[in-house]
Design an enzyme around this catalytic site. Structure first.
Site, PDB file in Angstrom:
ATOM      1  N   HIS A   1      -7.995  -0.966   6.479  1.00 10.16           N
ATOM      2  CA  HIS A   1      -8.175  -2.269   7.123  1.00 10.16           C
ATOM      3  C   HIS A   1      -8.873  -3.220   6.145  1.00 10.16           C
ATOM      4  O   HIS A   1      -9.843  -2.831   5.494  1.00 10.16           O
ATOM      5  CB  HIS A   1      -9.003  -2.100   8.400  1.00 10.16           C
ATOM      6  CG  HIS A   1      -9.113  -3.365   9.178  1.00 10.16           C
ATOM      7  ND1 HIS A   1      -8.060  -3.872   9.917  1.00 10.16           N
ATOM      8  CD2 HIS A   1     -10.126  -4.260   9.294  1.00 10.16           C
ATOM      9  CE1 HIS A   1      -8.439  -5.017  10.472  1.00 10.16           C
ATOM     10  NE2 HIS A   1      -9.684  -5.265  10.112  1.00 10.16           N
TER      11      HIS A   1
ATOM     12  N   ASN B   1       0.831  -1.211   0.000  1.00 10.95           N
ATOM     13  CA  ASN B   1       0.000   0.000   0.000  1.00 10.95           C
ATOM     14  C   ASN B   1       0.861   1.255   0.000  1.00 10.95           C
ATOM     15  O   ASN B   1       0.558   2.223  -0.710  1.00 10.95           O
ATOM     16  CB  ASN B   1      -0.948  -0.002   1.209  1.00 10.95           C
ATOM     17  CG  ASN B   1      -2.181  -0.850   0.953  1.00 10.95           C
ATOM     18  OD1 ASN B   1      -3.081  -0.454   0.207  1.00 10.95           O
ATOM     19  ND2 ASN B   1      -2.206  -2.034   1.537  1.00 10.95           N
TER      20      ASN B   1
ATOM     21  N   ILE C   1      -2.422   3.298  18.162  1.00 11.77           N
ATOM     22  CA  ILE C   1      -1.879   4.655  18.312  1.00 11.77           C
ATOM     23  C   ILE C   1      -2.258   5.165  19.706  1.00 11.77           C
ATOM     24  O   ILE C   1      -3.404   5.050  20.143  1.00 11.77           O
ATOM     25  CB  ILE C   1      -2.469   5.579  17.219  1.00 11.77           C
ATOM     26  CG1 ILE C   1      -2.129   5.040  15.813  1.00 11.77           C
ATOM     27  CG2 ILE C   1      -1.974   7.007  17.399  1.00 11.77           C
ATOM     28  CD1 ILE C   1      -0.674   5.051  15.439  1.00 11.77           C
TER      29      ILE C   1
HETATM   30  C1  GAR Z   1      -3.132  -4.367   4.417  1.00 11.80           C
HETATM   31  O1  GAR Z   1      -3.978  -5.364   3.932  1.00 11.80           O
HETATM   32  C2  GAR Z   1      -3.844  -3.511   5.444  1.00 11.80           C
HETATM   33  O2  GAR Z   1      -5.196  -3.355   5.168  1.00 11.80           O
HETATM   34  C3  GAR Z   1      -3.622  -4.300   6.709  1.00 11.80           C
HETATM   35  O3  GAR Z   1      -2.289  -4.733   6.607  1.00 11.80           O
HETATM   36  C4  GAR Z   1      -1.992  -5.001   5.233  1.00 11.80           C
HETATM   37  C5  GAR Z   1      -0.658  -4.386   4.910  1.00 11.80           C
HETATM   38  O4  GAR Z   1      -0.252  -4.778   3.619  1.00 11.80           O
HETATM   39  N1  GAR Z   1      -3.854  -3.499   7.875  1.00 11.80           N
HETATM   40  C6  GAR Z   1      -4.443  -3.960   8.986  1.00 11.80           C
HETATM   41  O5  GAR Z   1      -4.793  -5.115   9.140  1.00 11.80           O
HETATM   42  C7  GAR Z   1      -4.674  -2.907  10.066  1.00 11.80           C
HETATM   43  N2  GAR Z   1      -5.422  -3.423  11.152  1.00 11.80           N
HETATM   44  P1  GAR Z   1       0.939  -4.021   2.866  1.00 11.80           P
HETATM   45  O6  GAR Z   1       2.120  -3.998   3.838  1.00 11.80           O
HETATM   46  O7  GAR Z   1       1.226  -4.874   1.671  1.00 11.80           O
HETATM   47  O8  GAR Z   1       0.484  -2.639   2.509  1.00 11.80           O
END
Ligand code: GAR
Length: 192
Positions: A108, A13, A92
């Site tokens: 999320h 992301n 946080i």
């Molecule tokens: C993503 O799917 C994001 O939505 C999730 O972690 C992943 C990170 O992926 N976040 C959570 O679960 C927050 N509670 P990435 O490192 O490939 O961006």
């Protein structure tokens, strides 16, 4: 808008957001990427975007407050206006919220309030859910609980594995996050 990205994981992301800045789809100025994990893929993934990366862990500090004070110092030095959480897997605390509540967003991989916390995609699969999706929300004190800004859903196919669903959810995230940030930053500018 001057923004910083916090991430703990692979950084897909974060990379997508930086790409959107490069292509002009996201009008914002990334100040730095921060990771709380030394081994996080995000630190390598963002190298090509010519953005400063910082890494330190709460373990290096006496308390969560001190850790967040160190982050706050960086945010102030870079005059960061918005904090973008992109797979930052920590709650946080008050130090950061006092300064950034309302200017901190998170993504999320579920339709919140369903399946907050860790392994949201696994939770949905194990639960036999037929629908899932992505939520972008403002950050508050809770775990994935703040006011929702955008959501997009998808159907979980019969027999779909966690890996398959993860791929589809991440594709959705990569579309939705830059687009939503563009809207949020523009709205934020209008209030300045
Ligand atoms: C993503 O799917 C994001 O939505 C999730 O972690 C992943 C990170 O992926 N976040 C959570 O679960 C927050 N509670 P990435 O490192 O490939 O961006």
């Amino acid at each position: 808008m001057r923004f910083a990205i916090f991430a703990s994981g692979s950084g897909s992301n974060a990379a997508r957001i930086l790409q959107a800045v490069q292509s002009g789809d996201l009008e914002g100025v990334p100040q730095f990427v921060f990771s709380d994990r030394k081994d996080a893929g995000v630190l390598f993934k963002v190298e090509q975007y010519n953005v400063t990366a910082y890494q330190f862990s709460p373990k290096e500090y006496e308390s969560k407050e001190e850790y967040e004070e160190a982050l706050l110092k960086l945010l102030k030095e870079h005059r960061v206006e918005w904090v973008v959480l992109a797979g930052y897997m920590r709650l946080i605390g008050d130090v950061l919220l006092r300064h950034y509540e309302g200017r901190m967003v998170n993504i999320h991989p579920s339709l919140l309030p369903s399946y907050p916390g860790l392994d949201a995609i696994g939770q949905a699969i194990d639960d036999g859910a037929t629908k899932s999706g992505v939520t972008i929300h403002y950050v508050d004190r809770g775990m994935d609980t703040g006011p929702i800004i955008a959501q997009q859903s998808l159907s979980i196919e019969r027999g779909e594995t966690k890996e398959q669903l993860t791929t589809r959810i991440q594709q959705l995230e990569h579309q939705l996050y830059p687009k939503t940030l563009q809207r949020v930053f523009k709205e934020g500018e209008a209030y300045q």
